[in-house]
Structures are given as structure tokens and as C-alpha cells.
Design a protein around this motif. Structure first.
Motif, PDB file in Angstrom:
ATOM      1  N   THR A 116       0.858  -1.185   0.000  1.00 36.95           N
ATOM      2  CA  THR A 116       0.000   0.000   0.000  1.00 36.95           C
ATOM      3  C   THR A 116       0.895   1.237   0.000  1.00 36.95           C
ATOM      4  OG1 THR A 116      -1.646  -1.200   1.287  1.00 36.95           O
ATOM      5  CG2 THR A 116      -1.846   1.189   1.252  1.00 36.95           C
ATOM      6  N   VAL A 117       0.669   2.134  -0.942  1.00 36.56           N
ATOM      7  CA  VAL A 117       1.471   3.360  -0.997  1.00 36.56           C
ATOM      8  C   VAL A 117       0.696   4.463  -0.290  1.00 36.56           C
ATOM      9  CG1 VAL A 117       2.654   5.020  -2.479  1.00 36.56           C
ATOM     10  CG2 VAL A 117       2.467   2.618  -3.183  1.00 36.56           C
ATOM     11  N   LEU A 118       1.352   5.092   0.685  1.00 37.05           N
ATOM     12  CA  LEU A 118       0.694   6.099   1.513  1.00 37.05           C
ATOM     13  C   LEU A 118       1.484   7.404   1.482  1.00 37.05           C
ATOM     14  CD1 LEU A 118      -0.075   3.923   4.691  1.00 37.05           C
ATOM     15  CD2 LEU A 118      -1.681   4.565   2.860  1.00 37.05           C
ATOM     16  N   ALA A 119       0.784   8.486   1.183  1.00 38.88           N
ATOM     17  CA  ALA A 119       1.363   9.822   1.335  1.00 38.88           C
ATOM     18  C   ALA A 119       1.041  10.282   2.753  1.00 38.88           C
ATOM     19  CB  ALA A 119       0.770  10.783   0.314  1.00 38.88           C
ATOM     20  N   PHE A 141      -6.657   2.508   8.036  1.00 38.03           N
ATOM     21  CA  PHE A 141      -6.439   1.101   8.384  1.00 38.03           C
ATOM     22  C   PHE A 141      -7.762   0.422   8.773  1.00 38.03           C
ATOM     23  CE2 PHE A 141      -2.400   3.193   8.842  1.00 38.03           C
ATOM     24  CZ  PHE A 141      -1.483   2.284   8.339  1.00 38.03           C
ATOM     25  N   GLY A 142      -8.730   0.609   7.928  1.00 43.33           N
ATOM     26  CA  GLY A 142     -10.027  -0.042   8.164  1.00 43.33           C
ATOM     27  C   GLY A 142     -10.745   0.475   9.394  1.00 43.33           C
ATOM     28  N   GLU A 161       7.091  -5.494  10.699  1.00 44.63           N
ATOM     29  CA  GLU A 161       6.020  -4.667  11.272  1.00 44.63           C
ATOM     30  C   GLU A 161       6.324  -3.180  11.056  1.00 44.63           C
ATOM     31  OE1 GLU A 161       4.411  -7.043  15.141  1.00 44.63           O
ATOM     32  OE2 GLU A 161       6.391  -6.153  15.262  1.00 44.63           O
ATOM     33  N   LEU A 162       5.254  -2.409  11.015  1.00 42.16           N
ATOM     34  CA  LEU A 162       5.397  -0.960  10.911  1.00 42.16           C
ATOM     35  C   LEU A 162       5.016  -0.353  12.262  1.00 42.16           C
ATOM     36  CD1 LEU A 162       6.039   1.163   8.638  1.00 42.16           C
ATOM     37  CD2 LEU A 162       3.567   1.550   8.529  1.00 42.16           C
ATOM     38  N   HIS A 163       5.969   0.371  12.870  1.00 38.78           N
ATOM     39  CA  HIS A 163       5.697   1.062  14.138  1.00 38.78           C
ATOM     40  C   HIS A 163       5.440   2.532  13.817  1.00 38.78           C
ATOM     41  CE1 HIS A 163       7.087  -2.339  16.581  1.00 38.78           C
ATOM     42  NE2 HIS A 163       7.972  -2.517  15.625  1.00 38.78           N
ATOM     43  N   LEU A 164       4.442   3.072  14.467  1.00 39.19           N
ATOM     44  CA  LEU A 164       4.142   4.483  14.208  1.00 39.19           C
ATOM     45  C   LEU A 164       3.471   5.093  15.427  1.00 39.19           C
ATOM     46  CD1 LEU A 164       0.772   4.846  13.042  1.00 39.19           C
ATOM     47  CD2 LEU A 164       1.819   3.034  11.705  1.00 39.19           C
ATOM     48  N   PHE A 165       3.298   6.406  15.376  1.00 40.45           N
ATOM     49  CA  PHE A 165       2.611   7.087  16.468  1.00 40.45           C
ATOM     50  C   PHE A 165       1.764   8.205  15.886  1.00 40.45           C
ATOM     51  CE2 PHE A 165       4.934  11.071  16.516  1.00 40.45           C
ATOM     52  CZ  PHE A 165       6.154  10.737  15.927  1.00 40.45           C
ATOM     53  N   GLY A 183      -0.114  -5.436   7.048  1.00 37.87           N
ATOM     54  CA  GLY A 183      -0.826  -4.170   6.921  1.00 37.87           C
ATOM     55  C   GLY A 183      -2.010  -4.009   7.858  1.00 37.87           C
ATOM     56  N   GLU A 184      -2.114  -4.885   8.878  1.00 34.14           N
ATOM     57  CA  GLU A 184      -3.245  -4.776   9.797  1.00 34.14           C
ATOM     58  C   GLU A 184      -2.814  -4.021  11.052  1.00 34.14           C
ATOM     59  OE1 GLU A 184      -6.531  -7.684  11.966  1.00 34.14           O
ATOM     60  OE2 GLU A 184      -4.756  -8.543  11.048  1.00 34.14           O
ATOM     61  N   LEU A 185      -3.553  -2.974  11.409  1.00 40.91           N
ATOM     62  CA  LEU A 185      -3.241  -2.229  12.631  1.00 40.91           C
ATOM     63  C   LEU A 185      -3.791  -3.031  13.814  1.00 40.91           C
ATOM     64  CD1 LEU A 185      -3.594   1.616  13.094  1.00 40.91           C
ATOM     65  CD2 LEU A 185      -3.778   0.015  14.977  1.00 40.91           C
ATOM     66  N   VAL A 186      -2.875  -3.521  14.690  1.00 43.89           N
ATOM     67  CA  VAL A 186      -3.293  -4.463  15.730  1.00 43.89           C
ATOM     68  C   VAL A 186      -3.079  -3.941  17.143  1.00 43.89           C
ATOM     69  CG1 VAL A 186      -3.018  -6.531  14.331  1.00 43.89           C
ATOM     70  CG2 VAL A 186      -1.037  -5.611  15.564  1.00 43.89           C
ATOM     71  N   ASP A 187      -2.418  -2.810  17.318  1.00 38.38           N
ATOM     72  CA  ASP A 187      -2.093  -2.377  18.677  1.00 38.38           C
ATOM     73  C   ASP A 187      -2.081  -0.852  18.708  1.00 38.38           C
ATOM     74  OD1 ASP A 187      -1.289  -2.355  21.285  1.00 38.38           O
ATOM     75  OD2 ASP A 187       0.741  -3.090  20.928  1.00 38.38           O
TER      76      ASP A 187
END
Ligand SMILES: [Fe+2]
Length: 456
Positions: A116-119, A141-142, A161-165, A183-187
């Protein structure tokens, strides 16, 4: 774009925005492209619309540029504005004061994760674009992303995994999120900070996630274009934030050890106990100078007291290794709740009532080694500060059976920024029933703030 000397630097010369979108195919290659270079190179940045000036280098709708390389060929080049709701004219702040996280310029960064390409733009949701850079729309993310998303997420090279804030202008000011390699946001977890700051980036290690919470604080200026709504605030201070941590085993081990240490601390004399706690458990009252100032003792004696305390603590640890340990985590949580309730009561004019209900009637306020007053002085001081517009924000609470420390940041009224020092620690000893019966208020920064205490 016309070149004019009146134009700001970010709108002219080589910084000038690109006025049109282009698509070009089968580009001429000078020299040789290594055939291993297979994929798209994308970049993003603010690109004001023709004739518009958004007032700052960092503002203006995002434009993606991309080039597709394959088997030594440059297949195409494209540039596309990201069609965000802001570009369509929707305001970021709605009329009811809430924020439209889809109304951002989408102009800061671009990533690909799970195909998934995200700006990205840190003020709101990312925008999904197709591999050919056409805008799909805002991406949450749904429905699982409920905060803004940083422009600088980090992909774990081991797990994928992708970590973000996400930062917010209202609590929670900082929220951590984790997205699986698929690509699933789980936490999602709020991270406690005292206020809304410009937390632009962060770091990950093999086991930790690290934020630096620094004193560039959200302060919207007067209405108008082009201003950055952040200001340096000396009073905010700076801190490393505790990381989100690995598995439950570490938590278990850590809390068991902590309970043991706290039980052993209870074996020490009150003076040694509190000094060890300040030195090793607090955030701001750890230096010899500050411990000495908080207790009104000569600074030269702190080292020997701490050495003596540690020796006794070592013996107490050995002596309590086999006994059951109390629930320190529960005590600290309860103390944190009490701290918040105390501040809330103060802000609503019920500090005196709360003291009557929860604190010892014999409560004494100490400055250094001297008793300077009791309950009435405390209530007068707190009510006076509240009336003056001063607010305290809990940074940390720690508590054992016989002591508690609440570390607070102080937010002064805008028209009187020097009313109180920027931080205060409530150093409390508790009686046998757990009620506060001695309180020291210590302003850890700057030290000269101690001079303000008599005015309490
Ligand atoms: Fe950046």
C-alpha cells in the motif's frame, strides 16, 4: 510561476512549485541504469497551487513525483498532486472545534507498506495512492487508526512490522500504533506526556521504542496565514519517554523485583528511605544538590547517607528475599489515581474537602527540615494558585506503604508565565493508615525556586 523579487524564496527559482502535472513514458537514459534497480522511486513535498502562497516552506498541498525503473529502462515519470480534502477547501478545524483528520495537505513523506502506498502528513490520516500516483483517498487502516499518523513510521527489518505514532492537540497527546507486516493495525496505546508537543520523529531498537518529548509546544498564534503554531517553552522541560516493551515475562520479572525492593525499603528509617527513593526512582530530584535542598541538609552529607542507605537496603533485600512482597504496582496505580483526583478536586475548588476526607488532620507542611504550617496553609496556597490560573499536570507517581512522591509539571497562566517554577515534587510520608501526614513541596528546577516556598 512568475519570477518576482516580491515572492518569498520558497516560491521562486529552483524552489518554485511545479505548475502542472505530467506523465512521460520511455524516458531517454543517458549512460546505463543498473538492471538491478527495479521499482519506483517516489518523493513527496509541498507544492502550492499556481498563484497561491500558503505562507511557509512546509505548507501547501503535497505533490508526488515518481519514476519507474525496470531492466535498465526508465519506464515512466509522473507528478501528481494528492487530492486531499484540504486541497478541496475543507478546513482542518471544523466549526465545532473538532479536527478533520482527512483535511491535511498530505505533503510530508511517502512510504510503501504491505503493498500500500501512503502519502503522509503528521497532522492527520495518510492518503492512499495507486502505484501510478493517483489519489485513492484517506486511509485509516479499516477504521482502526483514530489519531493522526506520523510522517516517519519505522519498519522493523526483522519482523516487517510498521511502528508508528500519532500526536494530538487534545489528550491523548501521543499514541503508539503497531501495524503487522500484512498491513493490519493491531495495537494502539496512549503514551503519557504532559502536553501537546511537536513530536516529529522517534526511534526503534531491537527491543525499545524511544521518543524524546521536547519543549516545542503547540501554541496556536493569532489567526492568519503562515504561522507555525508551535513555540519553544522553557518550562515544559525535556524527557525520554518509557518505551513500549517486549513480552510479559520482562514485565513480570521487573515488577516482582520492584515489589521486593519496595518491601526492603520499608525496613529502612524514613529519612534514608525517602532519600534513596528520590535518588533512584524519581525523574527530577535525583542529584545530590536537589536531595539536599529538598530536605534542608548539607549537600556534603548526601553521599554518605545514600551509601549508608544502600548498605542497609542490601541487607534488607537479603532479609526479605524469601518473604511475600506487597503489591507495589497496585499501590503506585492507586497513588496515581489519587494524584489525579487531588488535582481535579483542587481545580473545582474542593481541595480542602479532599484533604479533610483523605489526609491526616495532623498533616504538616515541611520546608527542608522545618515545619512551616499545616492543613490551612496548604489549602490557602493551593486555592490561591488555582485562582491565579496555575495548573499542575501529573508526570509520575510512585508509592510504597509509607511514602509517596508525585512529580508534577506546572502550567502557568499565559499572562503570568513566571508565577510558579516549572515543576514541583510532592514528597509525602504516610501514617499507619496510609494517610498523608507530612508533605514537602520541592521545586526541582531551577534550584532558586526554593526561595518561593515561603510564599506558600
Ligand atoms: Fe521529517
Amino acid at each position: 510561476m512568475t519570477e518576482g523579487t516580491a515572492l518569498p524564496l520558497y516560491l521562486k527559482g529552483r524552489f518554485a512549485p511545479v505548475p502542472e502535472e505530467h506523465s512521460a513514458f520511455d524516458l531517454t537514459v543517458r549512460g546505463t541504469l543498473p538492471p538491478e534497480l527495479d521499482g519506483r522511486y517516489l518523493r513527496n513535498g509541498p507544492n502550492p497551487l499556481p498563484g497561491e502562497d500558503d505562507g511557509h516552506w512546509f505548507t501547501g498541498p503535497g505533490m508526488l513525483h515518481g519514476i519507474r525503473l525496470r531492466e535498465g529502462r526508465a519506464e515512466w515519470y509522473r507528478n501528481r498532486w494528492i487530492r486531499t480534502r484540504e486541497r478541496e477547501g475543507h478546513p482542518f478545524v471544523r466549526e465545532d472545534g473538532t479536527f478533520d483528520l482527512t483535511a491535511t495537505p498530505g505533503n510530508t513523506h511517502v512510504i510503501r507498506h504491505a503493498d500500500t502506498v501512503l502519502a503522509l502528513c503528521e497532522a492527520g490520516f495518510p492518503y492512499r495512492v495507486t502505484p501510478a500516483l493517483e489519489t485513492v483517498g484517506p486511509y485509516d487502516f479499516g477504521g482502526r487508526l483514530t489519531t493522526a499518523m506520523t510522517a516517519h513510521p519505522k519498519e522493523d527489518p526483522v519482523t516487517g512490522e510498521l511502528h508508528l505514532f500519532g500526536t494530538g492537540f487534545a489528550p491523548p497527546y501521543l499514541t503508539y500504533h503497531r501495524v503487522t507486516a500484512e498491513g493490519e493495525l493491531v495495537d494502539s496505546r496512549p503514551i503519557e506526556v504532559p502536553g501537546p508537543t511537536m513530536t516529529h520523529d522517534f526511534a526503534i531498537t531491537g527491543h525499545h521504542i524511544v521518543w524524546m518529548d521536547l519543549p516545542v509546544v503547540f501554541r496556536p498564534g493569532p489567526a492568519g496565514r503562515g504561522g507555525m503554531p508551535y513555540q519553544w517553552d522553557d518550562g515544559y522541560g525535556a524527557r525520554h519517554l518509557p518505551s513500549t516493551e517486549a513480552g510479559p515475562e520482562q514485565w513480570l520479572e521487573r515488577s516482582t523485583l520492584r515489589d521486593w525492593v519496595w518491601e526492603a525499603l520499608e525496613e529502612l528509617s524514613p529519612a534514608l528511605r525517602l532519600q534513596l527513593v528520590l535518588r533512584h526512582f524519581t525523574t527530577h530530584v535525583t542529584s545530590y544538590e536537589r536531595i539536599a535542598a529538598a530536605y534542608g541538609i548539607p549537600v556534603g552529607t548526601v553521599r554518605s547517607r545514600l551509601t549508608q542507605g544502600r548498605t542497609k537496603l542490601a541487607a534488607a533485600l537479603a532479609g526479605t528475599a524469601d518473604t511475600a512482597h506487597g503489591d507495589t504496582a497496585r499501590r503506585t496505580l492507586d497513588s496515581r489515581t489519587q494524584a489525579r483526583e487531588t488535582l481535579a478536586a483542587a481545580e473545582s475548588g474542593h481541595f480542602g474537602a479532599l484533604l479533610t476526607e483523605r489526609w491526616s488532620p495532623e498533616v504538616a507542611l515541611f520546608r527542608g527540615g522545618d515545619r512551616v504550617g499545616g492543613r490551612d496553609l496548604l489549602v490557602r496556597a493551593m486555592d490561591g494558585d488555582i485562582a491565579a490560573g496555575v495548573r499542575q499536570r501529573l508526570v509520575q507517581a510512585i508509592a510504597g506503604r509509607s511514602l509517596a512522591v508525585w512529580e508534577m509539571d506546572i502550567v502557568n497562566p499565559a499572562d503570568d508565565p513566571g508565577h510558579c517554577p516549572p515543576a514541583v515534587a510532592w514528597l509525602m510520608t504516610l501514617d499507619a493508615t496510609g494517610r498523608v501526614h507530612r508533605l514537602r513541596l520541592f521545586h526541582p528546577q531551577p534550584l532558586r525556586a526554593l526561595e518561593l516556598l515561603p510564599a506558600l
